[in-house]
Scaffold this active site. Structure first.
Site, mmCIF file in Angstrom:
data_model
loop_
_atom_site.group_PDB
_atom_site.id
_atom_site.type_symbol
_atom_site.label_atom_id
_atom_site.label_comp_id
_atom_site.label_asym_id
_atom_site.label_seq_id
_atom_site.Cartn_x
_atom_site.Cartn_y
_atom_site.Cartn_z
ATOM 1 N N LYS A 116 -20.747 -25.290 -18.087
ATOM 2 C CA LYS A 116 -21.673 -24.713 -17.100
ATOM 3 C C LYS A 116 -21.414 -25.396 -15.752
ATOM 4 O O LYS A 116 -20.303 -25.309 -15.235
ATOM 5 C CB LYS A 116 -23.110 -24.869 -17.598
ATOM 6 C CG LYS A 116 -23.395 -24.109 -18.908
ATOM 7 C CD LYS A 116 -24.862 -24.144 -19.258
ATOM 8 C CE LYS A 116 -25.203 -23.302 -20.463
ATOM 9 N NZ LYS A 116 -25.033 -23.987 -21.745
ATOM 10 N N GLU A 119 -11.157 -33.509 -39.327
ATOM 11 C CA GLU A 119 -12.550 -33.839 -39.660
ATOM 12 C C GLU A 119 -12.695 -35.351 -39.754
ATOM 13 O O GLU A 119 -11.776 -36.052 -40.180
ATOM 14 C CB GLU A 119 -12.953 -33.185 -40.982
ATOM 15 C CG GLU A 119 -13.221 -31.701 -40.820
ATOM 16 C CD GLU A 119 -13.589 -31.029 -42.121
ATOM 17 O OE1 GLU A 119 -13.993 -31.714 -43.077
ATOM 18 O OE2 GLU A 119 -13.453 -29.798 -42.189
ATOM 19 N N ARG A 171 -15.323 -24.288 -22.703
ATOM 20 C CA ARG A 171 -16.526 -24.048 -23.503
ATOM 21 C C ARG A 171 -16.610 -25.115 -24.579
ATOM 22 O O ARG A 171 -15.674 -25.295 -25.358
ATOM 23 C CB ARG A 171 -16.463 -22.689 -24.199
ATOM 24 C CG ARG A 171 -16.217 -21.527 -23.288
ATOM 25 C CD ARG A 171 -16.608 -20.240 -23.942
ATOM 26 N NE ARG A 171 -18.042 -20.102 -23.886
ATOM 27 C CZ ARG A 171 -18.724 -19.818 -22.774
ATOM 28 N NH1 ARG A 171 -18.098 -19.602 -21.644
ATOM 29 N NH2 ARG A 171 -20.025 -19.735 -22.799
ATOM 30 N N THR A 219 -23.508 -29.046 -22.619
ATOM 31 C CA THR A 219 -22.300 -28.236 -22.747
ATOM 32 C C THR A 219 -21.333 -28.746 -21.686
ATOM 33 O O THR A 219 -21.719 -29.506 -20.789
ATOM 34 C CB THR A 219 -22.566 -26.742 -22.487
ATOM 35 O OG1 THR A 219 -23.245 -26.620 -21.244
ATOM 36 C CG2 THR A 219 -23.398 -26.124 -23.589
ATOM 37 N N TYR A 243 -6.064 -30.180 -38.329
ATOM 38 C CA TYR A 243 -7.390 -30.487 -38.875
ATOM 39 C C TYR A 243 -7.677 -31.961 -38.643
ATOM 40 O O TYR A 243 -6.802 -32.810 -38.871
ATOM 41 C CB TYR A 243 -7.441 -30.185 -40.383
ATOM 42 C CG TYR A 243 -8.448 -29.111 -40.705
ATOM 43 C CD1 TYR A 243 -9.766 -29.251 -40.275
ATOM 44 C CD2 TYR A 243 -8.101 -27.968 -41.426
ATOM 45 C CE1 TYR A 243 -10.703 -28.269 -40.541
ATOM 46 C CE2 TYR A 243 -9.035 -26.993 -41.691
ATOM 47 C CZ TYR A 243 -10.343 -27.144 -41.245
ATOM 48 O OH TYR A 243 -11.261 -26.179 -41.507
ATOM 49 N N ASP A 258 -31.541 -32.372 -23.213
ATOM 50 C CA ASP A 258 -30.471 -31.376 -23.210
ATOM 51 C C ASP A 258 -30.181 -31.053 -21.744
ATOM 52 O O ASP A 258 -30.934 -30.327 -21.091
ATOM 53 C CB ASP A 258 -30.978 -30.139 -23.967
ATOM 54 C CG ASP A 258 -29.995 -28.980 -23.937
ATOM 55 O OD1 ASP A 258 -29.015 -29.040 -23.173
ATOM 56 O OD2 ASP A 258 -30.232 -27.997 -24.664
HETATM 57 N N1 DSN Z 1 -26.448 -19.358 -22.872
HETATM 58 C C1 DSN Z 1 -26.997 -20.462 -22.153
HETATM 59 C C2 DSN Z 1 -27.648 -20.037 -20.893
HETATM 60 O O1 DSN Z 1 -27.321 -18.959 -20.400
HETATM 61 O O2 DSN Z 1 -28.463 -20.746 -20.351
HETATM 62 C C3 DSN Z 1 -27.917 -21.241 -22.970
HETATM 63 O O3 DSN Z 1 -27.530 -21.205 -24.319
#
Ligand code: DSN
Length: 487
Positions: A288, A81, A294, A285, A79, A256
């Site tokens: 991607k 935090e 993730r 994120t 943990y 974003d």
């Molecule tokens: N799930 C992502 C996407 O497919 O673009 C966005 O949250």
């Protein structure tokens, strides 16, 4: 470290690397199998399925074995935090190291003065950003006006006044059907509930972001936050222009970049197209186009950094230290020159895919692409997005249906299919392969017809799925996923 452990755009990993990774996975699966064999079986099956399908989901990728292996350790058990050097638990010295290294790589890679590696996902990163902006722009001045250092120092009446102020701010984001994300102010999402929200969209003729309409909306609505970025817009954005608009109306620019962070990291988006120097707060994120585990990240200017740093426990649960460690590994990989080659290929391959569709008569939203996304309008095939998505899946082509601007079929059935090139580019696909992918997709869609008046049911002409599966298998075998990795 091997120059690029996944993609074949760089020297392929040596047999030694693949053997070591194979041994590690075999051992891990044996241990898992001894406790719950169904999980070991599903894990093996997932690799087989990913190896055997054309993964064209724009938000997915394949992380390196080093990144994946980093997640399977006892760092998970701690943990932590709080923030680096200031935790609510004792014994966090190793987590401090992990988080510091991840943040250092993120700062260096993106040229940002500050990076926060704790968010568990993109939505979490956006929530941290929203609350950091509210804390900086609304809460801090209110506390100062009351001569208070902390919210607990406020009288009940002043606390109520502050809560009302925090709950009555305005946000302007891209509409969902123009390609924005749920968290950019979509009414059913928390972002549409915690803010008075308004959307900007794209030009109905060209499908391109309409900066004049965005500026007019900003002048009239006077939002606290303008959100830039997208999940399904196939074009680049001029973030310098967005910052000018934000400055003119006194808004904070939050971008974003979850979808295109890999193109920023790989220096395909530079200058006005790189959000980091222009936005006050940038979120992303890591899984991607950035090709990590993730998770999420927040980058911020010095003004917003102290509030972002309070993300946990303000908005987030305890950090996933094992995932932060994997973020550090993936970000280190993204700082290698091979990642820039990869990112450029992602964009070149999207163009090849778009050209492949256009020359076969298909209609694309905006008429093409200059990022990693291609958005196909499937009404030209007489189908809904739902029917097209299912027929493609039957043929071994994994995509997702997506709304298009002014979508006649709504957000559930939709009229579009979103394609992305990051994953197959990681496998080594090139422009000719993506042209072949376009041919296979068009083959499936021209051989699919709606069943009756249903927006979901469809009929695929006999032999289509088998023909496309066989052609896809040739492409996949020529570009293997994790070459040399055997379980
Ligand atoms: N799930 C992502 C996407 O497919 O673009 C966005 O949250």
């Amino acid at each position: 470290m091997a120059a690029d452990p996944v993609t074949t755009t760089a020297p392929a990993p040596g047999a030694e690397y693949a053997d070591t990774a194979s041994a590690a996975y075999r051992a891990a699966l044996q241990v898992i199998e001894s406790v719950e064999p169904r999980i070991a079986a599903a894990t093996r099956k997932e690799l087989a399925d990913q190896r055997d399908s054309l993964k064209l989901i724009a938000s997915e990728n394949y992380a390196s074995p080093a990144t994946l292996l980093t997640m399977g350790t006892w760092l998970s058990d701690k943990y932590a935090e709080g923030t680096i050097g200031h935790r609510f638990y004792a014994g966090c010295q190793n987590v401090d190291t992990v988080e510091s290294v991840a943040a250092e790589h993120a700062r260096e890679l993106f040229g940002s003065p500050y990076a926060y590696a704790q968010p568990h996902s993109g939505i979490d990163a956006n929530l941290v950003a929203f609350w950091a902006i509210l804390a900086t722009r609304i809460e801090a001045p209110e506390l100062a006006a009351q001569g208070a250092k902390h919210v607990n120092d406020l009288s009940e009446a002043d606390w109520e006044k502050l809560r009302n102020k925090l709950g009555n701010q305005r946000l302007l984001g891209m509409s969902l059907d123009a390609g924005g994300h749920l968290t950019h102010g979509f009414r059913p999402n928390i972002s549409g509930k915690m803010f008075h929200q308004r959307s900007y969209g794209t030009d109905p003729e060209t499908g391109l972001l309409d900066y004049d309409a965005l500026a007019a909306a900003a002048r009239e609505f006077k939002p606290l936050i303008i959100v830039g970025g997208y999940s399904a817009y196939p074009r680049r954005i001029n973030f310098a222009k967005m910052r000018e608009i934000a400055d003119e109306v006194g808004a904070t620019l939050m971008v974003d970049m979850a979808h295109f962070a890999g193109l920023v990291a790989g220096k395909v988006f530079t200058g006005d197209e790189d959000p980091v120097p222009h936005a006050h707060v940038t979120t992303t994120t890591t899984h991607k186009s950035l090709r990590g585990p993730r998770g999420g990240l927040v980058l911020a200017t010095e003004e917003y950094a102290p509030a972002v740093d309070k993300g946990c426990p303000m908005v987030l649960g305890g950090p996933l230290s094992h995932v932060m460690a994997a973020k550090a590994v993936a970000l280190a990989e993204a700082r290698q020159p091979a990642f820039q080659t990869y990112a450029q290929r992602v964009a070149d391959n999207a163009k090849a895919l778009a050209d492949g569709f256009l020359k076969r008569g298909a209609r694309l939203v905006t008429g093409g692409t200059d990022n990693h996304i291609v958005l196909l309008d499937v009404t030209s095939f007489g189908l809904t997005g739902r029917q097209a998505e299912s027929a493609l899946l039957d043929s071994g082509v994994v995509t997702n249906r997506n709304s298009i601007p002014a979508d006649p079929n709504g957000a559930w059935y939709t009229s579009g299919i979103r394609f992305g090139t990051p994953a197959l580019t990681t496998r080594g696909f090139g422009a000719a392969d993506f042209d072949r992918v376009a041919e296979l997709v068009v083959d499936v869609l021209t051989n699919t017809s709606p069943e009756g008046t249903s927006k979901a049911k469809y009929k695929l002409a006999d032999g289509t799925a088998q023909r496309v599966h066989a052609a896809a298998a040739e492409l996949l075998e020529a570009n293997p996923l994790y070459p040399g990795l055997t379980l």
